[in-house]
Motif scaffolding. Sequence first.
Motif, mmCIF file in Angstrom:
data_model
loop_
_atom_site.group_PDB
_atom_site.id
_atom_site.type_symbol
_atom_site.label_atom_id
_atom_site.label_comp_id
_atom_site.label_asym_id
_atom_site.label_seq_id
_atom_site.Cartn_x
_atom_site.Cartn_y
_atom_site.Cartn_z
ATOM 1 N N GLY A 90 0.847 -1.204 0.138
ATOM 2 C CA GLY A 90 0.139 0.070 0.078
ATOM 3 C C GLY A 90 0.891 1.392 0.033
ATOM 4 N N THR A 91 2.094 1.264 0.041
ATOM 5 C CA THR A 91 2.977 2.304 0.154
ATOM 6 C C THR A 91 3.411 2.892 -1.059
ATOM 7 N N ASP A 92 3.625 1.738 -2.068
ATOM 8 C CA ASP A 92 4.110 2.298 -3.652
ATOM 9 C C ASP A 92 3.147 2.843 -4.390
ATOM 10 N N VAL A 93 2.769 4.284 -4.346
ATOM 11 C CA VAL A 93 1.740 4.822 -4.771
ATOM 12 C C VAL A 93 2.030 5.454 -6.203
ATOM 13 N N GLU B 141 -3.347 -7.237 0.629
ATOM 14 C CA GLU B 141 -3.110 -5.875 0.761
ATOM 15 C C GLU B 141 -1.965 -5.326 -0.088
ATOM 16 N N ARG B 142 -1.381 -6.074 -0.656
ATOM 17 C CA ARG B 142 -0.230 -5.477 -1.691
ATOM 18 C C ARG B 142 -0.963 -4.620 -2.654
ATOM 19 N N THR B 143 -0.157 -3.544 -2.954
ATOM 20 C CA THR B 143 -0.682 -2.536 -3.998
ATOM 21 C C THR B 143 -1.194 -3.404 -5.247
ATOM 22 N N GLU B 144 -2.250 -3.299 -5.674
ATOM 23 C CA GLU B 144 -2.751 -3.803 -7.012
ATOM 24 C C GLU B 144 -2.704 -2.784 -8.042
ATOM 25 N N TYR B 145 -1.923 -2.986 -9.055
ATOM 26 C CA TYR B 145 -1.896 -1.864 -10.205
ATOM 27 C C TYR B 145 -2.877 -2.316 -11.194
#
Length: 335
Positions: free
Chosen positions: A222-225, A328-332
């Motif tokens: 969630g922190t790689d935005v 919760e991993r960032t999903e692109y």
Amino acid sequence: FELVLNGGVNPVTGDKLVDLKIDLNKASYEEIVGEYKRVCELIVRREEEYMNAIMLVHNDIGLVHPFMTVLLDDCIEKGRHAYEGGCRYNDPAYVISTGLVNVGNSLAAIKKYVFDEKSMTMDEMKEAIKNNFEGYELLRKKLQEAPKYGNDDDYVDQIVVEMYDIWSEVSQKVINWVGKPWRPSTLSVTTQVLHGKACGASPDGRLAGDFLADGAISAFPGTDVNGPTSLIKSATKVHADKLQSTLFNMKFNPSAIEGDIGAQKFIKLNDTYFNLGGYQVQYNIVDRNMLIDAQKHPENYSDLMVRVAGFTARFIDLGPDVQRQVIERTEYEGL
């Protein structure tokens, strides 16, 4: 890192493990990093020497596999069994790190707010962490807004690079039981969840007991935005040639690579990553909503496979904490 923040005391157990050589409230940022390196070397050396003793006893009492030794090249010629380094190609002894991205993010927050902006004191931050941010919600929000690894921001990325350089250096100072230096590895498997349970809250805004960053050079979920390109640019700053592995996870919604155009974009992303010096990457191409539904109705998803952190497993076979970490991993949504 927790030992440095807590005067050499494990904040979870209360045990005094090391004597620090700095006063955290008076130390400079550079002195804090230097003390972290010293403590890291001390702890890693203990771990490696402990494992050396185990393997020496293991070998002395004959817990070896003669049949395996006979089948592996050069063991008979050298007169050394497989666990003594008799093989032509030996699997080197290695130590595994978990959570160095969290350390880097935490140091970036300390550097920004305590030293650069002077908008927060070390005591304020430590008190908030001690209380797991209860009553310190605004301070936690501020820490969460500090620069985070995975967004192509050198302010924090170079700290993470330094953490892995330190890890590589200290890991190789002890000779293992086959006469070679221990190797620094970064394959987390599921230890990011287990080790997270043994850690208190941290200056990156993470709560006590929550999981750590997965893999090695993956961003904390969630922190790689800033999108996938920024993430791979951060990942390729780490000196992979100094490490046995640099495990890297990314997650995409299936719509992101749909059709010929999506496939071509995906291929170009991979090419870019490796052209920049990337070592390894593994993907989950899955809809977050599907994963959530699989938690509720596992009977409908017996064939749903996911990549965790070095291995693939049926999603429904994973524990709930590991499932949540994957979700919760960032999903692109696009490339």
